[in-house]
Design an enzyme around this catalytic site. Structure first.
Site, PDB file in Angstrom:
ATOM      1  N   PRO A 101      -4.391  -0.844  18.887  1.00  0.00           N
ATOM      2  CG  PRO A 101      -6.383  -1.863  18.219  1.00  0.00           C
ATOM      3  CD  PRO A 101      -5.673  -1.318  19.420  1.00  0.00           C
TER       4      PRO A 101
ATOM      5  CG  HIS B 121      -2.140  -0.818   1.053  1.00  0.00           C
ATOM      6  ND1 HIS B 121      -3.312  -0.584   1.741  1.00  0.00           N
ATOM      7  CD2 HIS B 121      -2.388  -1.880   0.254  1.00  0.00           C
ATOM      8  CE1 HIS B 121      -4.224  -1.468   1.376  1.00  0.00           C
ATOM      9  NE2 HIS B 121      -3.685  -2.272   0.485  1.00  0.00           N
TER      10      HIS B 121
ATOM     11  CE1 TYR C  97      -5.304   3.576   9.432  1.00  0.00           C
ATOM     12  CE2 TYR C  97      -5.960   2.971  11.657  1.00  0.00           C
ATOM     13  CZ  TYR C  97      -5.132   2.804  10.558  1.00  0.00           C
ATOM     14  OH  TYR C  97      -4.124   1.862  10.587  1.00  0.00           O
TER      15      TYR C  97
ATOM     16  CE  LYS D 186       3.652   2.268  13.668  1.00  0.00           C
ATOM     17  NZ  LYS D 186       4.005   1.957  12.288  1.00  0.00           N
TER      18      LYS D 186
ATOM     19  CE1 TYR E 128      -1.197   3.366   9.715  1.00  0.00           C
ATOM     20  CE2 TYR E 128      -0.243   2.515   7.685  1.00  0.00           C
ATOM     21  CZ  TYR E 128      -1.256   2.520   8.626  1.00  0.00           C
ATOM     22  OH  TYR E 128      -2.320   1.650   8.489  1.00  0.00           O
TER      23      TYR E 128
HETATM   24  C1  PHB Z   1      -6.172  -4.851  10.485  1.00  0.00           C
HETATM   25  O1  PHB Z   1      -6.221  -4.989   9.266  1.00  0.00           O
HETATM   26  O2  PHB Z   1      -6.544  -5.761  11.257  1.00  0.00           O
HETATM   27  C2  PHB Z   1      -5.685  -3.565  11.050  1.00  0.00           C
HETATM   28  C3  PHB Z   1      -5.169  -2.613  10.199  1.00  0.00           C
HETATM   29  C4  PHB Z   1      -4.727  -1.424  10.706  1.00  0.00           C
HETATM   30  C5  PHB Z   1      -4.802  -1.168  12.059  1.00  0.00           C
HETATM   31  C6  PHB Z   1      -5.295  -2.138  12.921  1.00  0.00           C
HETATM   32  C7  PHB Z   1      -5.748  -3.350  12.411  1.00  0.00           C
HETATM   33  O3  PHB Z   1      -4.384   0.015  12.554  1.00  0.00           O
END
Ligand code: PHB
Ligand code: APR
Length: 389
Positions: A292, A72, A200, A296, A384
């Site tokens: 989450p 990505h 997000y 990380k 990130y």
């Molecule tokens: C996930 O795909 O499970 C996932 C992706 C990004 C995050 C947390 C979980 O920040």
């Protein structure tokens, strides 16, 4: 049995460390409480930093990740109407790899026999002994018999609830903790993702995340109060809530389908210092937890293992007695930076019950700043994709 490094826990941290040590000719044995199938049934995040990808490449275990993983170039933050794209490729020259933690664990697990990495599953009552000495050992029971593994070093890779951290006396350790007033309800479904990149969302009804595992498998999250019961969240209710929180543009592209996994996980920030005591090193979730937001957890386990394996190679192959004592400071410097990033992204993207209108305006102002400033987006992007090791 005698070995150089006894590793407790066959999650990603323990298996990665085991493979790295074996690739350097260092003896080690991994002892795991659960069955292999149980370890693979745990669904966790799925965004890999370069450090994690790099370790799999170094081990020559990257073929499936390269074939099935999704590189990505960016991700998105949304707050009501606007979508702020963080173009990580343009801002940092790097990418992240979307590839489930379960898949990494499977790749490591399946390669263990051919690489001479012994993993003992279903080991009960694992206990650590004499960790302050140069001759520590672990004991466990299996199939009704008692076993003992003598080692020079024990690596505690047994997650947040394992026995390794507990083997460090309270008088020498210090825990730093922040518990959040909500959990993430996650669903996995065999439907195409609503967007080609992660989104997000901070909505007045709460947080949402649109993520994925493949072009045909989606992973979504919403935050819920910790008092919520998963039984009260039918799939339809979760899809309805996601459609509201992710906003109309994403909602128009959501494909609904039956969940194949659905659970609520609490959010926590936690760091235990030091990450070494005598002959015991801690790696991964045994020493720290991140919320989450930012994905990380696995990546921090990978960077710990990078530093730990480097220290162990210097110790065993070059007799460098300073290598092991030097591990905690190196690992913790990076741990705290990832803790900070995960905490700040959590603060930015969630509605905290204790927050009022002032805190909300602070979120809006920060998102405005991110939208308008390349410097701000660069700071987010470099965290990130993962800070250097
Ligand atoms: C996930 O795909 O499970 C996932 C992706 C990004 C995050 C947390 C979980 O920040
Ligand atoms: N004896 C042996 N093994 C144990 C014991 C015990 N008493 N207690 C726990 N374990 C095992 C668990 O069953 C698990 O397989 O240790 C392993 C720890 O794995 P994780 O919890 O996955 O932790 P870690 O390897 O540090 O992974 C870090 O991956 O799992 C995620 O949330 C985690 O994202 C984080 C990252």
């Amino acid at each position: 049995m005698r070995t150089q490094v006894a590793i407790v826990g066959a999650g990603p941290a323990g298996l990665l460390l085991g493979h790295l040590l074996r690739s350097e000719g260092i003896d080690c044995v991994v002892v795991e409480r659960q069955t292999g199938d149980y370890v693979l049934s745990r669904i966790r995040a799925g965004v890999l930093e370069q450090v994690t990808v790099g370790l799999m490449e170094r081990l020559g275990l990257d073929a499936r990740m390269k074939a099935e993983g999704l590189p990505h170039d960016g991700f998105n933050l949304t707050d009501g109407g606007r979508l702020i794209r963080i173009d990580i490729a343009a801002l940092t020259g790097k990418q992240v790899m979307v590839y489930g933690q379960t898949e990494i664990t499977r790749d490591l697990m399946e390669a263990a026999p051919e690489r001479g990495l012994e993993v003992i599953y279903e080991a009960a009552d694992v206990a650590l002994h004499d960790v302050e000495s140069d001759a520590p050992f672990i004991t466990y029971s299996r199939d009704g018999a008692q076993h003992r593994i003598d080692a020079r070093i024990i690596a505690g890779c047994d997650g947040f609830h394992g026995p390794s951290r507990q083997a460090i006396p309270a008088s020498v350790g210090r825990a730093f903790e922040r518990v959040y007033p909500f959990g993430w309800l996650g669903v996995l479904a065999d439907v195409p993702p609503c967007n080609h990149e992660l989104i997000y969302a901070n909505h007045e009804r709460g947080f949402a995340l649109a993520s994925m595992r493949s072009p045909t498998r989606s992973r979504y999250y919403i935050d819920v109060p910790l008092t919520e019961k998963i039984e009260d969240w039918s799939d339809e209710r979760v899809w309805d809530e996601l459609a509201i929180r992710l906003g109309p543009d994403a909602a128009a592209h959501i494909t609904r389908g039956p969940s194949i996994e659905k659970s609520i996980a609490p959010l926590r920030s936690f760091v235990f210092e030091p990450m070494r005591h005598g002959s015991l090193l801690l790696c991964g979730d045994s020493a720290h937890i991140v919320p989450p937001t930012g994905a990380k957890g696995l990546n921090l386990a990978a960077s710990d293992v990078h530093y730990a394996s480097e220290a162990l190679v210097r110790f065993f192959k070059a007799n460098d007695v300073d290598a092991i004592p030097g591990y905690p400071d190196k690992a913790l410097a990076r741990v705290w930076k990832s803790e900070r990033f995960s905490w700040s992204l959590t603060k930015l993207m969630h509605r905290f019950p204790e927050d009022g209108p002032f805190e909300r305006r602070m979120q809006v102002a920060e998102l405005d700043y991110i939208a308008s400033s390349e410097a701000a987006r660069t700071a987010i992007a470099e965290n990130y994709v993962g800070l250097p090791v």
